[in-house]
Design a protein around this motif. Structure first.
Motif, PDB file in Angstrom:
ATOM      1  N   VAL A 143      -3.061   0.194  -9.191  1.00 31.31           N
ATOM      2  CA  VAL A 143      -2.934   1.542  -9.753  1.00 31.31           C
ATOM      3  C   VAL A 143      -3.548   1.552 -11.146  1.00 31.31           C
ATOM      4  CG1 VAL A 143      -1.295   3.287 -10.555  1.00 31.31           C
ATOM      5  CG2 VAL A 143      -0.888   2.100  -8.400  1.00 31.31           C
TER       6      VAL A 143
ATOM      7  N   HIS B 286       0.874  -1.174   0.000  1.00 33.40           N
ATOM      8  CA  HIS B 286       0.000   0.000   0.000  1.00 33.40           C
ATOM      9  C   HIS B 286       0.908   1.220   0.000  1.00 33.40           C
ATOM     10  CE1 HIS B 286      -3.429  -2.431   2.082  1.00 33.40           C
ATOM     11  NE2 HIS B 286      -3.118  -2.883   0.878  1.00 33.40           N
ATOM     12  N   ILE B 287       0.704   2.109  -0.965  1.00 37.27           N
ATOM     13  CA  ILE B 287       1.581   3.259  -1.131  1.00 37.27           C
ATOM     14  C   ILE B 287       0.804   4.558  -1.112  1.00 37.27           C
ATOM     15  CG2 ILE B 287       3.358   1.979  -2.378  1.00 37.27           C
ATOM     16  CD1 ILE B 287       2.117   3.097  -5.008  1.00 37.27           C
TER      17      ILE B 287
ATOM     18  N   ASP C 157      -3.203   0.401  -3.318  1.00 38.79           N
ATOM     19  CA  ASP C 157      -2.474  -0.849  -3.518  1.00 38.79           C
ATOM     20  C   ASP C 157      -1.673  -0.707  -4.814  1.00 38.79           C
ATOM     21  OD1 ASP C 157      -1.663  -3.465  -4.307  1.00 38.79           O
ATOM     22  OD2 ASP C 157      -3.221  -4.311  -3.020  1.00 38.79           O
ATOM     23  N   ARG C 158      -0.365  -0.912  -4.733  1.00 42.47           N
ATOM     24  CA  ARG C 158       0.517  -0.746  -5.885  1.00 42.47           C
ATOM     25  C   ARG C 158       0.055  -1.608  -7.058  1.00 42.47           C
ATOM     26  NH1 ARG C 158       6.474  -1.649  -4.460  1.00 42.47           N
ATOM     27  NH2 ARG C 158       5.669  -3.729  -4.081  1.00 42.47           N
ATOM     28  N   ASP C 159      -0.545  -2.750  -6.794  1.00 41.79           N
ATOM     29  CA  ASP C 159      -1.001  -3.640  -7.859  1.00 41.79           C
ATOM     30  C   ASP C 159      -2.331  -3.210  -8.470  1.00 41.79           C
ATOM     31  OD1 ASP C 159       1.251  -5.221  -7.450  1.00 41.79           O
ATOM     32  OD2 ASP C 159       0.220  -6.492  -5.989  1.00 41.79           O
TER      33      ASP C 159
ATOM     34  N   HIS D 152       0.444   7.776  -8.670  1.00 38.02           N
ATOM     35  CA  HIS D 152       0.969   6.520  -8.154  1.00 38.02           C
ATOM     36  C   HIS D 152       1.574   5.604  -9.218  1.00 38.02           C
ATOM     37  CE1 HIS D 152      -2.104   7.956  -5.288  1.00 38.02           C
ATOM     38  NE2 HIS D 152      -1.135   7.697  -4.439  1.00 38.02           N
TER      39      HIS D 152
ATOM     40  N   PRO E  80       4.076   4.037 -11.776  1.00 41.78           N
ATOM     41  CA  PRO E  80       5.540   4.100 -11.896  1.00 41.78           C
ATOM     42  C   PRO E  80       5.990   5.027 -13.026  1.00 41.78           C
ATOM     43  CG  PRO E  80       4.805   1.818 -11.728  1.00 41.78           C
ATOM     44  CD  PRO E  80       3.581   2.657 -11.860  1.00 41.78           C
TER      45      PRO E  80
ATOM     46  N   GLY F 153       3.929   4.121   3.133  1.00 41.10           N
ATOM     47  CA  GLY F 153       3.521   2.816   2.648  1.00 41.10           C
ATOM     48  C   GLY F 153       3.668   1.752   3.717  1.00 41.10           C
TER      49      GLY F 153
ATOM     50  N   MET G  99       7.057   8.091  -3.504  1.00 37.14           N
ATOM     51  CA  MET G  99       6.055   7.599  -2.574  1.00 37.14           C
ATOM     52  C   MET G  99       6.563   7.941  -1.179  1.00 37.14           C
ATOM     53  SD  MET G  99       3.681   6.506  -4.430  1.00 37.14           S
ATOM     54  CE  MET G  99       4.067   7.246  -6.003  1.00 37.14           C
TER      55      MET G  99
END
Length: 146
Positions: free
Chosen positions: A32, A2-3, A28-30, A39, A41, A50, A47
């Motif tokens: 985005v 979590h970022i 959640d980075r997955d 958020h 990349p 997190g 960031m």
């Protein structure tokens, strides 16, 4: 993972982004989304907070949503004020100010509601009810902490 781009947890940057928020108010980075300019990349932005999903405190999303409401209301006030001509009052500005006040009050209420789950709330002396209002006020507005 979590970022978040806001310092100290989810904040106005997360509230304004199109990504789905986790219960903590972070992203959640997955999960985005492509439209996100905060958020992703590809945005090449730092960031600032997190944690791992298994360490998620599970509180804060309502505060982040309230922050988003406050930010939207603030933008509306600015938009209304920029339409003003010298000597005239746009009634839309009065409505925008009322909406902004309500959004700020809602944000404060969400912060109060979540206070028991914060580190300060965990450390509070819940047996001494006289200390709780000061602890909550300090959590909402640390600049006025005594």
């Amino acid at each position: 993972m979590h970022i978040g781009r806001s310092w100290g947890g989810g904040g106005h940057l997360e509230a304004a982004c199109p990504c789905p928020l986790e219960p903590c108010g972070l992203v959640d980075r997955d999960k985005v989304v492509d439209e996100c300019d905060q958020h992703s990349p590809m945005a090449c932005k730092t960031m600032r907070t997190g944690h791992r999903p298994e360490d998620c405190p599970g509180v804060g999303r309502d505060v982040v949503v309230a922050i988003g409401r406050t930010e939207t209301a603030r933008s509306t006030v600015i938009d209304a004020a920029s339409m003003e001509e010298a000597g005239y009052v746009n009634l839309f500005l009065l409505d925008a100010l009322d909406d902004y006040r309500a959004a700020v009050e809602h944000e404060a209420a969400e912060r109060i509601r979540m206070f028991p789950e914060t580190p300060a709330g965990h450390a509070a002396d819940w047996w001494d009810a006289a200390t709780i209002p000061d602890a909550i006020v300090n959590e909402i507005d640390p600049e006025t902490a005594s």
